[in-house]
Scaffold this motif. Structure first.
Motif, PDB file in Angstrom:
ATOM      1  N   GLN A  60       8.322 -11.771 -11.245  1.00 48.81           N
ATOM      2  CA  GLN A  60       7.024 -11.230 -10.822  1.00 48.81           C
ATOM      3  C   GLN A  60       6.381 -12.066  -9.723  1.00 48.81           C
ATOM      4  O   GLN A  60       5.840 -11.531  -8.750  1.00 48.81           O
ATOM      5  N   ILE A  61       6.439 -13.374  -9.887  1.00 48.56           N
ATOM      6  CA  ILE A  61       5.759 -14.236  -8.912  1.00 48.56           C
ATOM      7  C   ILE A  61       6.419 -14.136  -7.547  1.00 48.56           C
ATOM      8  O   ILE A  61       5.813 -14.427  -6.513  1.00 48.56           O
ATOM      9  N   ARG A  62       7.678 -13.679  -7.525  1.00 45.96           N
ATOM     10  CA  ARG A  62       8.318 -13.501  -6.233  1.00 45.96           C
ATOM     11  C   ARG A  62       7.986 -12.126  -5.643  1.00 45.96           C
ATOM     12  O   ARG A  62       7.765 -12.004  -4.450  1.00 45.96           O
ATOM     13  N   LEU A  63       7.935 -11.112  -6.486  1.00 42.36           N
ATOM     14  CA  LEU A  63       7.779  -9.757  -5.940  1.00 42.36           C
ATOM     15  C   LEU A  63       6.337  -9.263  -5.837  1.00 42.36           C
ATOM     16  O   LEU A  63       5.979  -8.593  -4.868  1.00 42.36           O
ATOM     17  N   LEU A  64       5.529  -9.533  -6.836  1.00 48.06           N
ATOM     18  CA  LEU A  64       4.217  -8.879  -6.827  1.00 48.06           C
ATOM     19  C   LEU A  64       3.272  -9.379  -5.733  1.00 48.06           C
ATOM     20  O   LEU A  64       2.556  -8.566  -5.132  1.00 48.06           O
ATOM     21  N   PRO A  65       3.268 -10.676  -5.424  1.00 46.36           N
ATOM     22  CA  PRO A  65       2.445 -11.061  -4.271  1.00 46.36           C
ATOM     23  C   PRO A  65       2.931 -10.400  -2.967  1.00 46.36           C
ATOM     24  O   PRO A  65       2.126 -10.098  -2.090  1.00 46.36           O
ATOM     25  N   LEU A  66       4.224 -10.151  -2.879  1.00 50.78           N
ATOM     26  CA  LEU A  66       4.712  -9.455  -1.690  1.00 50.78           C
ATOM     27  C   LEU A  66       4.281  -7.993  -1.705  1.00 50.78           C
ATOM     28  O   LEU A  66       3.972  -7.405  -0.665  1.00 50.78           O
ATOM     29  N   LEU A  67       4.281  -7.414  -2.892  1.00 51.42           N
ATOM     30  CA  LEU A  67       3.764  -6.045  -3.015  1.00 51.42           C
ATOM     31  C   LEU A  67       2.317  -6.008  -2.527  1.00 51.42           C
ATOM     32  O   LEU A  67       1.918  -5.116  -1.747  1.00 51.42           O
ATOM     33  N   ALA A  68       1.538  -6.983  -2.949  1.00 48.66           N
ATOM     34  CA  ALA A  68       0.153  -7.055  -2.480  1.00 48.66           C
ATOM     35  C   ALA A  68       0.101  -7.248  -0.968  1.00 48.66           C
ATOM     36  O   ALA A  68      -0.732  -6.651  -0.278  1.00 48.66           O
ATOM     37  N   ALA A  69       1.048  -8.043  -0.459  1.00 45.01           N
ATOM     38  CA  ALA A  69       1.061  -8.302   0.989  1.00 45.01           C
ATOM     39  C   ALA A  69       1.316  -7.022   1.781  1.00 45.01           C
ATOM     40  O   ALA A  69       0.793  -6.860   2.887  1.00 45.01           O
ATOM     41  N   THR A  70       2.115  -6.111   1.238  1.00 40.59           N
ATOM     42  CA  THR A  70       2.379  -4.876   1.993  1.00 40.59           C
ATOM     43  C   THR A  70       1.066  -4.153   2.282  1.00 40.59           C
ATOM     44  O   THR A  70       0.854  -3.667   3.392  1.00 40.59           O
ATOM     45  N   PHE A  71       0.195  -4.097   1.287  1.00 42.95           N
ATOM     46  CA  PHE A  71      -1.094  -3.431   1.494  1.00 42.95           C
ATOM     47  C   PHE A  71      -1.986  -4.248   2.419  1.00 42.95           C
ATOM     48  O   PHE A  71      -2.641  -3.715   3.312  1.00 42.95           O
ATOM     49  N   ALA A  72      -1.989  -5.551   2.189  1.00 47.95           N
ATOM     50  CA  ALA A  72      -2.841  -6.413   3.009  1.00 47.95           C
ATOM     51  C   ALA A  72      -2.491  -6.282   4.487  1.00 47.95           C
ATOM     52  O   ALA A  72      -3.366  -6.118   5.340  1.00 47.95           O
ATOM     53  N   LEU A  73      -1.197  -6.322   4.789  1.00 47.51           N
ATOM     54  CA  LEU A  73      -0.784  -6.265   6.193  1.00 47.51           C
ATOM     55  C   LEU A  73      -1.034  -4.885   6.788  1.00 47.51           C
ATOM     56  O   LEU A  73      -1.474  -4.753   7.930  1.00 47.51           O
ATOM     57  N   LEU A 117      -4.813  -6.308  -6.393  1.00 46.45           N
ATOM     58  CA  LEU A 117      -3.809  -6.679  -5.394  1.00 46.45           C
ATOM     59  C   LEU A 117      -4.419  -7.616  -4.353  1.00 46.45           C
ATOM     60  O   LEU A 117      -3.799  -8.594  -3.930  1.00 46.45           O
ATOM     61  N   PHE A 118      -5.655  -7.304  -3.986  1.00 47.86           N
ATOM     62  CA  PHE A 118      -6.352  -8.191  -3.061  1.00 47.86           C
ATOM     63  C   PHE A 118      -6.455  -9.596  -3.650  1.00 47.86           C
ATOM     64  O   PHE A 118      -6.147 -10.598  -2.995  1.00 47.86           O
ATOM     65  N   GLN A 119      -6.897  -9.673  -4.886  1.00 48.87           N
ATOM     66  CA  GLN A 119      -7.067 -10.986  -5.522  1.00 48.87           C
ATOM     67  C   GLN A 119      -5.741 -11.734  -5.636  1.00 48.87           C
ATOM     68  O   GLN A 119      -5.663 -12.938  -5.393  1.00 48.87           O
ATOM     69  N   LEU A 120      -4.708 -10.983  -5.998  1.00 53.80           N
ATOM     70  CA  LEU A 120      -3.412 -11.639  -6.135  1.00 53.80           C
ATOM     71  C   LEU A 120      -2.962 -12.208  -4.795  1.00 53.80           C
ATOM     72  O   LEU A 120      -2.538 -13.364  -4.704  1.00 53.80           O
ATOM     73  N   PHE A 121      -3.049 -11.376  -3.770  1.00 51.26           N
ATOM     74  CA  PHE A 121      -2.617 -11.864  -2.454  1.00 51.26           C
ATOM     75  C   PHE A 121      -3.438 -13.092  -2.059  1.00 51.26           C
ATOM     76  O   PHE A 121      -2.895 -14.099  -1.602  1.00 51.26           O
ATOM     77  N   ALA A 122      -4.731 -12.997  -2.256  1.00 56.23           N
ATOM     78  CA  ALA A 122      -5.616 -14.072  -1.816  1.00 56.23           C
ATOM     79  C   ALA A 122      -5.392 -15.352  -2.627  1.00 56.23           C
ATOM     80  O   ALA A 122      -5.193 -16.434  -2.061  1.00 56.23           O
TER      81      ALA A 122
END
Ligand SMILES: Cc1cc2nc3c(=O)[nH]c(=O)nc-3n(C[C@H](O)[C@H](O)[C@H](O)COP(=O)(O)OP(=O)(O)OC[C@H]3O[C@@H](n4cnc5c(N)ncnc54)[C@H](O)[C@@H]3O)c2cc1C
Ligand SMILES: Cc1cc2nc3c(=O)[nH]c(=O)nc-3n(C[C@H](O)[C@H](O)[C@H](O)COP(=O)(O)OP(=O)(O)OC[C@H]3O[C@@H](n4cnc5c(N)ncnc54)[C@H](O)[C@@H]3O)c2cc1C
Lengths: 682, 682
Positions: free
Chosen positions: B329-342, B570-575
């Motif tokens: 999870q720690i590898r994939l979910l922040p990247l999932l959040a990053a897709t939206f952020a970017l 997702l925002f919080q996770l990415f941040a």
């Protein structure tokens, strides 16, 4: 570029040959040179088409090379070391790879003397060519979950090998796809309805004459991969295939053909020794694997000039070698330092392992094989060096292969656009190396084993603070000082750097222990902490090993003071750069102050870059890669980068034989192909 | 795997279609579907051999596809947007790529009306097919260092294009290798012995009928690359080739044929606008590029089961989906959040850019084109939004393409061994994407531009604290509070997270300013600090943009509260994940306390993983990738991973048509090739 590399080499007084010998030993250097000369003289090893060929062609040529290596081995009566040197110099995975490395070794390690006589001999003579078929489509890391079955038939004293589902298909098996006629198959042993877990079986899969798959065997190559395309990784499905009793490798357990009972003979703890050994070699290789990339990038960045230095005085307004930019240095020089750190760490581990192995063999082999359990989880922690070596080899395998793989990509990118060309030599090498992060224990998962071991060690220390090995020593020291605190002079004392790494690793160990034992957190919730913990501990090990080597008698005898100084600077750069990257852990653990970390970054590391910079080219030279081995335009020893790129593109590139019809209205694509290299021959 | 994905989708109530529309808009979705249907019905776009073919075959097929796309464009009267959608869906670089993207655009942007009439029209009709030849063997980033010359001949009113050295050879030029018959060549303009810097020239290089290179033109393909092998990147050398006066693109400057004087017409500031636009699209694309990898890895990790959870109760002892492991999870979910952020950041920038462009066009185009200098260094900082956009687009291009490229490799590795198979679809995609980190400004070098801008802004703020754009706003705020300090509630308030990122970026800006202006450190010594500064500022921008979008009216109107909640998570996770990774900078700047960073890591991030986990599959579904587009066994929407891998390996794989002779003594390599796919046809 030639004159630029000459100038670089003139700027430094590093004794290249001395350092080369320190890294590899005279004996190995002589061996390499001797064998390289033989390989260069054989046409089949010519590399000029490697980067251009498609999979089929590359596989075919790889097979030809493997055959030639065998013939050369016989002709020159190569020892195993000599043969391995030859393979390493050829530098690509080959279709006999798993026969050599795993099939034969498994028979030797797990077969009875009769099985070694029967299968081992034939394998040695390449009458049977094997592979090691453990992983399945559905299961890799979890070996206990394998689905292939081997069911004992008491009537005719045979085993039936069967793949009950599609996911039971063996998968990824090197040398299996097209080459092997035998496989060592890991299958769940079932005797009278009861399962005894995975065991190794020798199974013939192809006809010895026609090489066609035997009946009820479905086998083939699994297709193209990110790299490793000279190897035929394969799949394998069995439809109730019978093998005789003698085909189960029976050194450690067997089915008694008379009683139909499953019997164990001692325990295969030696297998864990082998694993430890394999992982130690990965650590040491990681150094030289990375050194290829660092050599290429460093040489190229020394001859690549781009822009003027904004602050350069008027009379120096020529273009600047990009290696002079600190942003290039910070990417390459810590990796240069890492090549030495990993090399010496791997070497240190292998020495320790061998010494320990010798000692054990002398004293009490019997005790060892009786008392040790089946897996590393069951070993008594904190009580012996082998357990420590096993656990640390897991963590170091993960750390070192990650550093090497990711470092290669950093090197590639440091070369700018040209790094993306296959002629850089870095990309293809990176692609082939990458699976090392996944096999022999997935790098993420191995960290759980390390954490488990550290937790046990910490528990042992809490019970009894007397250390029994290095791990318990640092934990125990930390424990005794934790309330007092520490004050390491990381910028003034190398010993204190090592101590700071030990402190941080110990801190994280006891933190994790608190989470697990006191707060009773679920294992799964701690995996991320375990990952960090393993990384911290492994970084400590690299730092410590590197430091120990530099202080050792061997170095004192064999190096001049200036060389020792530069090696020490490489140590400091590797250590302080790592420390700075992991700054918050060092800070939180109290191992360093905020101010120290700031200084490490803005001052110490930057100064070290400046001091090491003039020696960069000579330092990579001392790895001693031959141009033939590097096969890189950018990394040429003579710096003739542009000439070589141009030659390869314009003279060797087959696409340039094609004239296209570029207009959308025309259905013709290739309207002319020089030399008749035509459409059908793609 | 099917039932597992069904179960995953049942666990979450994310409205996939709604979110899909929010990301792409209804209009784009409809367009995609319409065009996808057309492409799927054309045999030439069939992807089944993509992963198997060698370079020649792939290039040939890519050319066929490009031609077909042109014919379809004409047939269906596609708009530019529709055509771009089609190219994107085909998903591979093609030999017309640079003709479309750079050759035509350069003529349109830098040609006079007559030149647009002459060259532009022919290019539009694909009578002439061009490329953009700027980079040379010896020079890429440093455009001013180009060596190709264009010397004005006053006698016959022509230019002589010449490559004085080997390093002057054009290199890397997309579409040039085999396809183009024209090139837009950047060459140093020399008039009466004086050099005026690089200018664009339209040069014919191949015969319009035979497609053979013209006399004194040496041109070809530069050879195989890490990826991008469907494109013919080329080299090009001129031996004193003459072109007429009208071939120098003359919208902004020309040589007056009567006076032989070099004349400027205004300044090409619009070019910087184009660059800003191109970089903004890279930011937005980074989101969807990464989303492909995240989609594949998330779906696969949801159906991949391996091991049991150590702490699971007895009745749940089945194997665990690896997506349940926190280390996955720690590898994939922040990247999932990053897709939206970017994605949202890129979109936000493009909107801002367009609005600003419109406003400028309406009011005072003339003022703008007169007052602005030639390069971004010369713009007045802190005074307008375009300058801000230009600088921030540099930093964001670097950050986002790095996140996407490195994230793809994280996704690939998360898939364990199967990630290494080409059938994962991640590796080939990663290889093609990778040059984005190097072109349109090397990611490391762009950070210098950002830092330069931030330093200027900081200087402006010190002079006059009234903010003129967002950058001066945060710097000015920081400056007014620096002695008071801050206390952001990063774990309780989203707004405070944004403020903490702003604080850290501002802190680093003023630190860098101190080093440069007070301590007078050389520019080169500060590059590493600048790199960090640019990263910090760009991370702030992503965080801020993502947050602003989530608070915007559009989101409030078009999303239900539960969807908004998950987007906020997702925002919080990415941040918080970013914050924790950069912990020491946040700490050192005073933006967070040690304790907060600890909590972010061990508690907040871990909780967010848990909360997002059930929605992971639906979240990736909402990106809406069609299976045909992903071309991945692991990422199939229906979860039939193993069936598809098996099918591709055993049915499609050409290597399985070959029977080898495996014995070293035999010189025969391929002894049988089914269907006559023989040796000579590799
Ligand atoms: C080029 C290549 C050659 C190979 N050659 C051979 C060969 O010759 N013979 C052979 O038998 N095998 C071979 N293999 C297979 C290799 O050993 C396996 O791929 C490897 O062991 C990883 O297992 P897996 O693919 O099942 O990964 P998985 O276990 O499926 O891992 C998938 C993901 O889940 C994560 N994960 C899994 N379990 C856990 C857990 N408990 N906790 C946290 N995370 C978890 C992993 O970190 C990974 O991210 C080869 C593989 C490759 C790529
Ligand atoms: C696939 C691909 C397609 C391309 N297509 C085209 C095309 O169609 N047309 C075209 O004209 N070009 C094209 N290019 C070229 C591309 O634009 C250049 O490669 C890119 O601009 C980088 O320049 P370089 O290769 O000269 O890198 P360099 O500038 O040589 O960089 C080498 C290294 O030095 C560092 N460095 C350089 N200068 C500095 C400095 N001042 N400070 C700090 N560090 C520095 C860089 O970070 C890098 O690590 C393409 C490239 C690729 C890979």
């Amino acid at each position: 570029g030639s004159e630029l590399l000459v100038a670089e080499r003139a700027k430094s007084d590093i004794p290249v040959q001395k350092l080369h010998e320190l890294l590899l030993t005279k004996e190995v250097i002589e061996r390499k040179q001797r064998i390289l000369a033989i390989l260069k003289s054989e046409k089949v090893f010519d590399k000029s088409q490697n980067y251009f060929s498609g999979r089929m062609e590359r596989f075919e040529r790889a097979l030809a090379r493997e055959k030639k290596l065998q013939l050369l081995k016989r002709k020159h009566k190569w020892t195993l070391d000599e043969f391995r040197t030859a393979s390493e110099l050829v530098g690509e995975p080959g279709p006999y790879g798993l026969h050599e490395s795993m099939f034969r070794i498994t028979i030797a390690g797990q077969g009875t003397p009769e099985q070694q006589e029967k299968f081992g001999k034939a394998a040695e003579a390449y009458k049977i060519i094997g592979c090691y078929a453990q992983t399945e489509l559905g299961h890799g890391s979890n070996v206990r979950g394998l689905e292939t079955t081997a069911t004992w038939n008491s009537q005719d004293k045979t085993f039936t090998i069967h793949s009950p589902h599609l996911t039971a298909s063996k998968w990824w098996i090197g040398s299996l796809g097209r080459t092997a006629n035998y496989a060592c198959v890991m299958a769940q042993l079932i005797v009278e309805g009861k399962s005894y877990g995975p065991h190794p079986f020798i199974v013939q899969i192809r006809d010895m004459k026609t090489h066609e798959p035997l009946e009820n065997v479905h086998v083939g190559d699994i297709g193209p991969k990110f790299g490793y395309n000279t190897m035929d990784n394969g799949f394998l499905l069995f439809n109730n295939v019978k093998v005789p009793h003698e085909n189960m490798l029976a050194r450690f357990s067997q089915v008694d053909p008379k009683t139909n009972k499953y019997v164990r003979h001692g325990s295969p703890s030696l297998i864990y020794g082998t694993l430890t050994w394999v992982r130690s070699t990965i650590v040491m290789q990681a150094g030289s694997v990375l050194a290829r990339g660092v050599t290429i990038a460093t040489r190229y960045c020394a001859i690549r000039r781009q822009f003027q230095d904004r602050d350069a005085p008027e009379w120096e307004k020529g273009e600047n070698a990009v290696l002079n930019y600190t942003m290039v240095q910070i990417r390459l020089l810590p990796l240069l330092a890492a090549t030495f750190a990993l090399h010496f760490t791997g070497k240190g581990m292998m020495n320790l392992y061998q010494e320990n192995q010798k000692r054990m063999n002398q004293t009490n082999t019997s005790r060892e094989s009786n008392k040790r359990g089946a897996g590393p989880e069951e070993t008594e922690s904190g009580s012996d060096i082998l357990a420590d070596l096993h656990a640390t080899s897991c963590g170091l395998k993960a750390l070192s292969s990650t550093i090497a793989a990711e470092g290669l990509e950093v090197c590639r990118r440091a070369c700018g656009g040209h790094g993306y060309s296959s002629f850089s030599g870095i990309g293809p090498w990176y692609s082939d190396y990458l699976p090392t992060t996944t096999w022999e224990g997935d790098n993420y998962m191995l960290t759980q084993q390390v954490a488990r071991y550290l937790l046990k060690s910490a528990r042992a220390v809490l019970k009894n603070p007397t250390p029994t090995n290095d791990t318990t020593r640092i934990l125990s020291h930390f424990q005794s000082r934790v309330n007092i605190g520490c004050a390491f002079d990381i910028l003034g004392s190398d010993e204190d750097i090592v101590a700071a790494f030990a402190w941080r690793a110990s801190f994280l160990t006891f933190e994790a222990l608190k989470h697990r034992d006191e707060q009773k957190k679920p294992w799964n919730d701690l995996l991320v902490d375990f990952y960090r913990l393993s990384k911290a501990h492994s970084q400590y090990l690299v730092i410590k090993n590197f430091y120990d080597v530099l202080r050792s008698g061997e170095i004192a005898q064999s190096t001049s003071p200036p060389l020792r100084t530069i090696l020490l600077k490489l140590f400091q750069l590797f250590a302080l750069h790592t420390l700075e990257q992991e700054g918050s852990e060092f800070y939180v653990s109290g191992a360093c102050s905020k101010h120290q970390i700031m200084l490490a970054r803005t001052s110490a590391v930057m100064n070290l870059l400046k001091e090491i910079r003039p020696h960069a080219v000579r330092l990579v030279d001392s790895w001693g890669f031959d141009d033939w081995v590097l096969d890189s335009s950018l990394g040429r020893e003579d710096g003739k980068v542009y000439e070589d790129m141009f030659y390869r593109a314009s003279e060797l590139n087959p696409l340039n034989k094609v004239t296209v019809d570029p207009y959308p209205e025309s259905e013709v694509l290739f309207k002319k192909v020089e030399g008749g290299y035509g459409k059908s021959k793609l």
